[in-house]
Design a protein around this motif. Structure first.
Motif, mmCIF file in Angstrom:
data_model
loop_
_atom_site.group_PDB
_atom_site.id
_atom_site.type_symbol
_atom_site.label_atom_id
_atom_site.label_comp_id
_atom_site.label_asym_id
_atom_site.label_seq_id
_atom_site.Cartn_x
_atom_site.Cartn_y
_atom_site.Cartn_z
ATOM 1 N N ALA A 160 -0.635 4.142 6.546
ATOM 2 C CA ALA A 160 -1.350 4.228 7.829
ATOM 3 C C ALA A 160 -2.332 3.005 7.759
ATOM 4 O O ALA A 160 -3.171 2.806 6.990
ATOM 5 C CB ALA A 160 -1.581 5.266 8.190
ATOM 6 N N VAL A 161 -2.544 2.188 8.896
ATOM 7 C CA VAL A 161 -3.440 1.214 9.426
ATOM 8 C C VAL A 161 -3.903 1.680 10.574
ATOM 9 O O VAL A 161 -3.250 1.688 11.582
ATOM 10 C CB VAL A 161 -3.034 -0.181 9.298
ATOM 11 C CG1 VAL A 161 -4.101 -1.082 9.638
ATOM 12 C CG2 VAL A 161 -2.481 -0.312 8.125
ATOM 13 N N ASP A 162 -5.312 1.994 10.581
ATOM 14 C CA ASP A 162 -5.782 2.433 12.043
ATOM 15 C C ASP A 162 -5.021 3.772 12.672
ATOM 16 O O ASP A 162 -4.663 3.995 13.752
ATOM 17 C CB ASP A 162 -5.922 1.484 12.977
ATOM 18 C CG ASP A 162 -6.971 0.199 12.469
ATOM 19 O OD1 ASP A 162 -7.813 0.651 11.669
ATOM 20 O OD2 ASP A 162 -6.694 -1.065 12.765
ATOM 21 N N GLY A 163 -4.612 4.480 11.800
ATOM 22 C CA GLY A 163 -3.872 5.699 12.279
ATOM 23 C C GLY A 163 -2.537 5.679 12.377
ATOM 24 O O GLY A 163 -1.828 6.490 12.849
ATOM 25 N N ASP A 164 -1.772 4.400 12.337
ATOM 26 C CA ASP A 164 -0.243 4.216 12.786
ATOM 27 C C ASP A 164 0.102 4.056 11.387
ATOM 28 O O ASP A 164 0.004 3.093 10.504
ATOM 29 C CB ASP A 164 -0.510 2.861 13.449
ATOM 30 C CG ASP A 164 0.909 2.772 13.902
ATOM 31 O OD1 ASP A 164 2.041 3.381 13.779
ATOM 32 O OD2 ASP A 164 1.275 1.792 14.714
ATOM 33 N N ASP A 165 1.236 5.025 10.997
ATOM 34 C CA ASP A 165 2.064 4.988 9.820
ATOM 35 C C ASP A 165 3.400 4.735 10.406
ATOM 36 O O ASP A 165 4.284 4.876 9.380
ATOM 37 C CB ASP A 165 1.981 6.320 9.095
ATOM 38 C CG ASP A 165 2.468 7.572 9.923
ATOM 39 O OD1 ASP A 165 2.851 7.350 11.011
ATOM 40 O OD2 ASP A 165 2.769 8.453 9.356
ATOM 41 N N ILE A 166 3.844 4.023 11.069
ATOM 42 C CA ILE A 166 5.183 3.710 11.600
ATOM 43 C C ILE A 166 5.074 2.001 11.428
ATOM 44 O O ILE A 166 4.769 1.267 12.188
ATOM 45 C CB ILE A 166 5.765 4.053 12.841
ATOM 46 C CG1 ILE A 166 5.635 5.526 12.847
ATOM 47 C CG2 ILE A 166 7.147 3.361 13.050
ATOM 48 C CD1 ILE A 166 6.011 6.100 14.228
ATOM 49 N N PRO A 170 2.170 -1.766 10.165
ATOM 50 C CA PRO A 170 2.516 -1.345 11.425
ATOM 51 C C PRO A 170 2.195 -2.166 12.596
ATOM 52 O O PRO A 170 2.645 -1.918 13.655
ATOM 53 C CB PRO A 170 1.527 0.041 11.286
ATOM 54 C CG PRO A 170 1.383 0.115 9.845
ATOM 55 C CD PRO A 170 1.360 -1.082 9.213
ATOM 56 N N GLN A 171 1.436 -3.313 12.234
ATOM 57 C CA GLN A 171 1.081 -4.072 13.650
ATOM 58 C C GLN A 171 2.516 -5.207 13.992
ATOM 59 O O GLN A 171 2.291 -5.699 14.946
ATOM 60 C CB GLN A 171 0.065 -5.005 13.254
ATOM 61 C CG GLN A 171 -1.456 -4.101 13.286
ATOM 62 C CD GLN A 171 -1.360 -3.170 12.018
ATOM 63 O OE1 GLN A 171 -1.037 -3.453 10.895
ATOM 64 N NE2 GLN A 171 -2.045 -2.155 12.075
ATOM 65 N N ASP A 172 3.553 -4.801 13.022
ATOM 66 C CA ASP A 172 4.736 -5.613 13.649
ATOM 67 C C ASP A 172 5.369 -4.780 14.828
ATOM 68 O O ASP A 172 6.594 -4.174 14.479
ATOM 69 C CB ASP A 172 5.621 -6.108 12.343
ATOM 70 C CG ASP A 172 7.067 -6.613 12.866
ATOM 71 O OD1 ASP A 172 6.906 -7.279 13.937
ATOM 72 O OD2 ASP A 172 7.781 -6.992 11.773
ATOM 73 N N GLN A 173 4.854 -5.221 15.919
ATOM 74 C CA GLN A 173 5.491 -4.463 17.236
ATOM 75 C C GLN A 173 5.865 -5.367 17.974
ATOM 76 O O GLN A 173 5.379 -6.618 18.307
ATOM 77 C CB GLN A 173 4.202 -3.605 17.660
ATOM 78 C CG GLN A 173 3.799 -2.257 16.343
ATOM 79 C CD GLN A 173 2.822 -1.500 17.006
ATOM 80 O OE1 GLN A 173 1.915 -1.791 18.000
ATOM 81 N NE2 GLN A 173 2.711 -0.370 16.622
ATOM 82 N N TYR A 174 6.640 -4.921 18.969
ATOM 83 C CA TYR A 174 7.116 -5.723 20.094
ATOM 84 C C TYR A 174 6.110 -5.912 21.265
ATOM 85 O O TYR A 174 5.203 -5.130 21.407
ATOM 86 C CB TYR A 174 8.262 -4.941 20.942
ATOM 87 C CG TYR A 174 8.499 -5.431 22.216
ATOM 88 C CD1 TYR A 174 9.628 -6.338 22.063
ATOM 89 C CD2 TYR A 174 8.397 -5.107 23.556
ATOM 90 C CE1 TYR A 174 10.089 -7.130 23.175
ATOM 91 C CE2 TYR A 174 8.856 -5.610 24.668
ATOM 92 C CZ TYR A 174 9.689 -6.799 24.481
ATOM 93 O OH TYR A 174 10.103 -7.284 25.640
#
Length: 547
Positions: A325-331, A492-496
């Motif tokens: 997780a990074v800043d609470g995001d683990d996807i 996790p920051q590789d987001q649309y």
């Protein structure tokens, strides 16, 4: 995903080589957006193979292939089973080095990561002698062997990442200078260590020669790991494989009374001899094992007059799934890497189907487990649905350009195959120029699915937009590329992002369309590797057999 191809030096194409292809059906930006957004949403949990998210991913790609107008590509089926074994390390003990000035203990995740290819319930080495083997290269054609004169059977080897000549700023040198070769890639180093009987193999991570930060290693090497499920359970491999950060390695070498920097420098020189460190290493972890088939997704536009000849488009559908997780995001959503590539695959399928069948068949394949070592493409190449001897060539897509149109187009691994020459007129038709890789030391040619086909003789284009953007030039392009590597790649920051600029992707996809159509309609074309390429011999043999 290997790093995206980028350019620094621009090489113009002679005007005589410039030709303009017939207008292609428009590449759908709506398709690029919708497919990327869907596959990278949290609902797909990062698209890890052999998880429930795989079923959802495969079903969505099949639906889009059907809607595009393709036919099932595997004898009436949309998928090819890829037998996998998932190994998840648990109870990972620190790497402990003893016998030096003071014991050194390296903490899991922060200092080191550990894994294994062996399908066994436990992995362990105890009091294993430690040997520094430099870059871990055995290259007979160069008269170079970092294992010469040392027996590492049952021992732990410490290995440097990249090639001995990676700091050469030109491409001159025994290992192509700044450009990374296969000898510089981590899979080769573990493979060669196992061939020499090492019980454990640890690569030293250093950001510049590795071409990615420690966070990438941490996210990629923790959690479930996949390998092809093959006879023998990979018991010929090392008990433990892994990485340690350079500062951790420096502590280990200091405990042994050795200067890390001096030994690393000595490893760059031909004739380097491996150095026993006088230390013992211990490591252990448990393995939970799960066997389950993953799937490649395959659609085809059958050919009219030469249907047994096949042109391939490929992109990998998988990403890392749940990650640290990074800043609470683990996807790790993998929007650019590689939901965007699958979107390009669907958009090309739509365009080719709209244009109508070509003379040769055109296959579209979304492969699994690229992030685990190109496993899906490797399995297909070793168990092809369409014989490789009758596979003309094609294009692999691993991340599209979402930062805007570029003046240049980069051929990764340039100078290897005739398919590059076939692509150049389509680049020129857009008023663009061919550029060279800005970071050949990243070994991009060996880091995506085209390599699985190249190793078995099939020429595949690996190329795309360079750094010289229409808006902002090379400064803007380079900054965007480095920002992605530092802050989003395998995180996790590789987001649309709805604000992405897809016009550069459309440019590149139009080139891929034109190249694929030419290969599919000109039945006299059989692009080969250049005579100096390492893959030429196998292509010649296969084509001779096909004839």
């Amino acid at each position: 995903m290997r790093s995206l191809m980028l350019a620094a030096l621009i090489l113009p194409i002679p005007l005589a080589a410039q030709t303009r292809s017939a207008a292609a059906p428009a590449i759908s930006v709506d398709t690029l957006k919708s497919v990327t957004q869907e596959l990278s949403s949290d609902a797909y949990e990062g698209r890890a193979p052999t998880t429930p998210a795989e079923d959802k991913t495969v079903a969505y790609i099949v639906k889009r292939f059907q809607a595009a107008g393709l036919k099932p590509g595997n004898k009436g089926l949309w998928t090819q089973d890829v037998p996998m074994v998932e190994i998840t390390a648990g109870n990972v003990a620190p790497y402990v080095f003893t016998g030096g000035k003071a014991p050194v203990s390296l903490a899991y995740r922060t200092d080191m990561v550990a894994g294994t290819y062996r399908v066994a319930p436990k992995s362990a080495v105890a009091n294993s002698d430690v040997v520094f083997v430099g870059y871990g290269v055995t290259a007979p054609e160069q008269g170079w062997d970092d294992y010469a004169g040392v027996d590492v059977r049952g021992k732990t080897v410490v290995i440097l990442i990249n090639d001995p000549d990676w700091q050469t700023m030109t491409r001159e040198g025994p290992f192509e200078g700044r450009a990374m070769t296969w000898y510089g890639r981590w899979p080769y180093k573990f493979e060669n260590a196992a061939k020499h009987g090492a019980s454990a193999a640890i690569i030293v991570h250093d950001t510049e020669p590795a071409a990615y930060p420690w966070a990438v290693v941490q996210s990629s090497w923790t959690g479930p790991q996949l390998e092809l499920d093959e006879k023998g359970d990979h018991l010929d491999q090392s008990q433990v494989i892994g990485w340690m950060q350079r500062p951790a390695a420096e502590r280990v070498f200091a405990s042994a009374g050795k200067d890390y920097a001096a030994l690393a420098a000595s490893a760059k020189v031909k004739g380097f001899k491996a150095v026993p460190l006088g230390l013992k290493m211990s490591a252990s972890f448990d393995n939970s094992i799960r066997r389950q088939a993953s799937k490649n997704v395959i659609g085809v536009l059958p050919g009219t007059t030469a249907p047994a000849d096949t042109v391939l488009y490929t992109a990998h559908w998988d990403h890392l799934g749940r990650c640290d997780a990074v800043d609470g995001d683990d996807i790790c959503n993998g929007a650019l890497d590689n939901a965007s590539g699958v979107a390009g695959l669907v958009a090309l399928a739509e365009a080719q189907a709209k244009a109508g069948p070509a003379k040769r068949s055109i296959a579209f394949m979304a492969v699994t487990a690229e992030e685990s070592g190109l496993l899906g493409s490797r399995y297909y190449a070793e168990h092809p649905i369409y014989p490789l001897a009758r596979t003309v060539g094609g294009v692999n897509m691993d991340g599209l350009n979402i930062i805007g149109p570029a003046k240049d187009f980069v051929l990764v691994g340039a100078g290897k195959s005739e398919i590059e020459d076939l692509a150049k007129p389509f680049v020129t038709a857009q008023g663009r120029v061919i550029g060279t890789e800005a970071n050949p030391e990243r070994g991009s040619y060996y880091r995506s699915d085209h390599f699985s086909f190249a190793k078995l003789g099939v020429p595949m284009l690996d190329g795309g937009s360079g750094e010289d953007l229409v808006t902002g030039g090379t400064a803007a392009g380079h900054a965007a590329r480095e920002d992605y590597v530092a802050h989003r790649y395998h995180k996790p920051q590789d987001q649309y992002d709805a604000n992405w600029n897809w016009s550069g992707a459309v440019q590149d996809l139009t080139i891929y369309y034109g190249l694929g159509r030419k290969l599919a309609d000109d039945t006299g074309l059989w692009p080969n590797w250049y005579k100096t390429a390492e893959f030429r011999a196998i292509r010649d043999r296969d084509r001779a057999g096909a004839k």
